[in-house]
Design an enzyme around this catalytic site. Structure first.
Site, PDB file in Angstrom:
ATOM      1  N   GLU A  80       0.969  -1.345   0.166  1.00 26.52           N
ATOM      2  CA  GLU A  80       0.008  -0.101   0.007  1.00 26.52           C
ATOM      3  C   GLU A  80       0.880   1.300   0.143  1.00 26.52           C
ATOM      4  O   GLU A  80       1.668   1.376   0.997  1.00 26.52           O
ATOM      5  CB  GLU A  80      -1.011   0.139   1.149  1.00 26.52           C
ATOM      6  CG  GLU A  80      -2.066   1.354   1.082  1.00 26.52           C
ATOM      7  CD  GLU A  80      -2.898   1.534   2.183  1.00 26.52           C
ATOM      8  OE1 GLU A  80      -2.994   0.685   3.148  1.00 26.52           O
ATOM      9  OE2 GLU A  80      -3.934   2.502   2.215  1.00 26.52           O
ATOM     10  N   ASP A 127      -2.889  12.101  -2.202  1.00 23.31           N
ATOM     11  CA  ASP A 127      -3.141  13.613  -2.476  1.00 23.31           C
ATOM     12  C   ASP A 127      -3.291  13.811  -3.935  1.00 23.31           C
ATOM     13  O   ASP A 127      -2.704  13.437  -4.734  1.00 23.31           O
ATOM     14  CB  ASP A 127      -1.955  14.279  -1.845  1.00 23.31           C
ATOM     15  CG  ASP A 127      -1.510  13.985  -0.552  1.00 23.31           C
ATOM     16  OD1 ASP A 127      -2.665  13.939   0.307  1.00 23.31           O
ATOM     17  OD2 ASP A 127      -0.369  13.640  -0.163  1.00 23.31           O
ATOM     18  N   ASP A 129     -11.734  10.160  -4.042  1.00 21.46           N
ATOM     19  CA  ASP A 129     -12.951  11.009  -3.922  1.00 21.46           C
ATOM     20  C   ASP A 129     -12.920  11.973  -5.206  1.00 21.46           C
ATOM     21  O   ASP A 129     -13.879  12.834  -5.056  1.00 21.46           O
ATOM     22  CB  ASP A 129     -12.931  11.787  -2.737  1.00 21.46           C
ATOM     23  CG  ASP A 129     -11.646  12.708  -2.458  1.00 21.46           C
ATOM     24  OD1 ASP A 129     -10.686  12.256  -2.502  1.00 21.46           O
ATOM     25  OD2 ASP A 129     -11.809  13.894  -2.600  1.00 21.46           O
ATOM     26  N   THR A 143     -10.803   3.247   4.260  1.00 22.98           N
ATOM     27  CA  THR A 143      -9.868   3.780   4.734  1.00 22.98           C
ATOM     28  C   THR A 143     -10.428   4.899   5.779  1.00 22.98           C
ATOM     29  O   THR A 143     -11.405   5.173   5.572  1.00 22.98           O
ATOM     30  CB  THR A 143      -9.054   4.341   3.537  1.00 22.98           C
ATOM     31  OG1 THR A 143      -9.503   5.591   3.077  1.00 22.98           O
ATOM     32  CG2 THR A 143      -8.889   3.439   2.579  1.00 22.98           C
ATOM     33  N   GLU A 144      -9.444   5.592   6.184  1.00 25.81           N
ATOM     34  CA  GLU A 144      -9.752   6.480   7.359  1.00 25.81           C
ATOM     35  C   GLU A 144     -10.341   7.713   6.429  1.00 25.81           C
ATOM     36  O   GLU A 144     -11.237   8.251   6.682  1.00 25.81           O
ATOM     37  CB  GLU A 144      -8.512   7.071   8.142  1.00 25.81           C
ATOM     38  CG  GLU A 144      -7.954   6.009   9.155  1.00 25.81           C
ATOM     39  CD  GLU A 144      -6.707   5.380   8.326  1.00 25.81           C
ATOM     40  OE1 GLU A 144      -6.814   5.257   7.133  1.00 25.81           O
ATOM     41  OE2 GLU A 144      -6.052   4.880   9.235  1.00 25.81           O
ATOM     42  N   PHE A 145      -9.568   8.016   5.330  1.00 25.80           N
ATOM     43  CA  PHE A 145     -10.102   9.015   4.572  1.00 25.80           C
ATOM     44  C   PHE A 145     -11.467   8.930   4.124  1.00 25.80           C
ATOM     45  O   PHE A 145     -12.344   9.601   3.911  1.00 25.80           O
ATOM     46  CB  PHE A 145      -9.284   9.544   3.502  1.00 25.80           C
ATOM     47  CG  PHE A 145      -7.916  10.406   3.925  1.00 25.80           C
ATOM     48  CD1 PHE A 145      -7.129  10.216   4.977  1.00 25.80           C
ATOM     49  CD2 PHE A 145      -8.205  11.827   3.634  1.00 25.80           C
ATOM     50  CE1 PHE A 145      -6.388  11.058   5.368  1.00 25.80           C
ATOM     51  CE2 PHE A 145      -7.209  12.633   3.981  1.00 25.80           C
ATOM     52  CZ  PHE A 145      -6.138  12.479   5.067  1.00 25.80           C
TER      53      PHE A 145
HETATM   54  C1  LIG Z   1      -4.777  11.858   1.746  1.00 22.98           C
HETATM   55  S1  LIG Z   1      -3.923  10.783   2.599  1.00 22.98           S
HETATM   56  C2  LIG Z   1      -4.561   9.107   2.812  1.00 22.98           C
HETATM   57  C3  LIG Z   1      -4.486   8.160   3.589  1.00 22.98           C
HETATM   58  C4  LIG Z   1      -5.158   6.866   3.703  1.00 22.98           C
HETATM   59  N1  LIG Z   1      -4.572   5.976   2.267  1.00 22.98           N
HETATM   60  C5  LIG Z   1      -6.548   6.757   3.550  1.00 22.98           C
HETATM   61  O1  LIG Z   1      -7.072   6.561   2.480  1.00 22.98           O
HETATM   62  O2  LIG Z   1      -7.149   7.049   4.667  1.00 22.98           O
HETATM   63  C6  LIG Z   1      -2.622  10.619   1.740  1.00 22.98           C
HETATM   64  C7  LIG Z   1      -1.403   9.830   2.521  1.00 22.98           C
HETATM   65  O3  LIG Z   1      -0.324   9.687   1.687  1.00 22.98           O
HETATM   66  C8  LIG Z   1       0.820   9.967   2.308  1.00 22.98           C
HETATM   67  N2  LIG Z   1       1.811  10.230   1.029  1.00 22.98           N
HETATM   68  C9  LIG Z   1       1.754  11.212   0.382  1.00 22.98           C
HETATM   69  N3  LIG Z   1       2.557  11.170  -0.714  1.00 22.98           N
HETATM   70  C10 LIG Z   1       3.244   9.950  -0.619  1.00 22.98           C
HETATM   71  C11 LIG Z   1       4.237   9.348  -1.420  1.00 22.98           C
HETATM   72  N4  LIG Z   1       5.012   9.761  -2.544  1.00 22.98           N
HETATM   73  N5  LIG Z   1       4.604   8.097  -0.906  1.00 22.98           N
HETATM   74  C12 LIG Z   1       4.238   7.585   0.180  1.00 22.98           C
HETATM   75  N6  LIG Z   1       3.143   8.114   1.034  1.00 22.98           N
HETATM   76  C13 LIG Z   1       2.844   9.307   0.347  1.00 22.98           C
HETATM   77  C14 LIG Z   1       0.557  11.103   3.047  1.00 22.98           C
HETATM   78  O4  LIG Z   1       1.423  11.443   4.089  1.00 22.98           O
HETATM   79  C15 LIG Z   1      -0.814  10.707   3.487  1.00 22.98           C
HETATM   80  O5  LIG Z   1      -0.710  10.060   4.828  1.00 22.98           O
END
Ligand SMILES: C[S@@+](CC[C@H](N)C(=O)[O-])C[C@H]1O[C@@H](n2cnc3c(N)ncnc32)[C@H](O)[C@@H]1O
Length: 207
Positions: free
Chosen positions: A38, A112, A146, A185-187
């Site tokens: 993941e 993101d 989303d 997921t949390e988001f």
């Molecule tokens: C919007 S959050 C979604 C978290 C989780 N997947 C969820 O759906 O609840 C995006 C996550 O990806 C991590 N992230 C962003 N860019 C990343 C990268 N290049 N490699 C690994 N993780 C990354 C961020 O720190 C953040 O925790």
């Protein structure tokens, strides 16, 4: 950050050590089971629940934020899971620590969106070039978002890739045939409870 040291079984942060396992993750897990990755796991709900549901699979979850990694490791500890590991690694660096065809599937949930800065997105042509190396034949990438534009852009991107095919997609996951097997997921929980948003979902298979 110090708390990261409290979970040596679940959290590997030493880059040198991580890279030494390149091509040898089955030795880490002490079995020959398939490995699922993941990217951007947040505080780990999704991968922890998968690891619990599928004990005959191994899970490696990447995240950048220390606090979220620690939360994930705490959840794995509580459940005494043997098939999960968290790494503080960027998704873009997978070639450093995965060997050829070492991964059976990749999950990217609510990455993101980088609105207006699409080149920074984790799902890109470049990622697929890396997956050419590390993903097994018939291996899959699972993507939830989303964000309508990201969804549309990924569908378009895959159309132009020789080695990959979209095998399922929906712009309303929770009202689709995949709803029952979906692990939130949390988001995703947040988008559903606060904004009642439709979740977009794509499954992509490597040839
Ligand atoms: C919007 S959050 C979604 C978290 C989780 N997947 C969820 O759906 O609840 C995006 C996550 O990806 C991590 N992230 C962003 N860019 C990343 C990268 N290049 N490699 C690994 N993780 C990354 C961020 O720190 C953040 O925790």
């Amino acid at each position: 950050m110090c708390e990261m040291l409290d979970y040596p079984e679940y959290l590997m942060y030493d880059n040198e050590k991580v890279n030494e396992f390149r091509g040898k993750w089955n030795k880490f897990f002490k079995n020959e089971n398939d490995i699922y990755l993941e990217i951007g796991c947040g505080s780990g709900n999704f991968t922890v629940q998968n690891a619990q549901k599928f004990p005959d699979r191994n899970y490696i979850a990447l995240e950048l934020r220390f606090k979220r990694l620690v939360l994930g490791a705490k959840k794995a500890t509580k459940r005494n899971l043997k098939n999960i590991l968290f790494l503080r690694k960027r998704g873009e660096t997978i070639l450093e620590f995965f060997g050829e065809k070492e991964i059976s599937g990749v999950y990217i949930n609510f990455p993101d969106p980088w609105e207006g800065e699409e080149k920074k997105r984790v799902i890109s042509e470049d990622l697929f070039k890396k997956l050419d190396v590390v993903l097994k034949s018939k291996g899959k990438l699972f993507f939830k978002t989303d964000y309508e534009q990201y969804y549309r852009d990924v569908l378009k991107l895959v159309e132009n890739l020789e080695n990959y095919e979209v095998i399922f997609h929906t712009d309303d996951l929770h009202n689709s045939e995949k709803a029952q097997q979906n692990i939130k997921t949390e988001f995703e929980q947040m988008f559903l409870s606060k904004h009642n948003m439709n979740i977009k979902y794509i499954e992509i298979q490597r040839n």
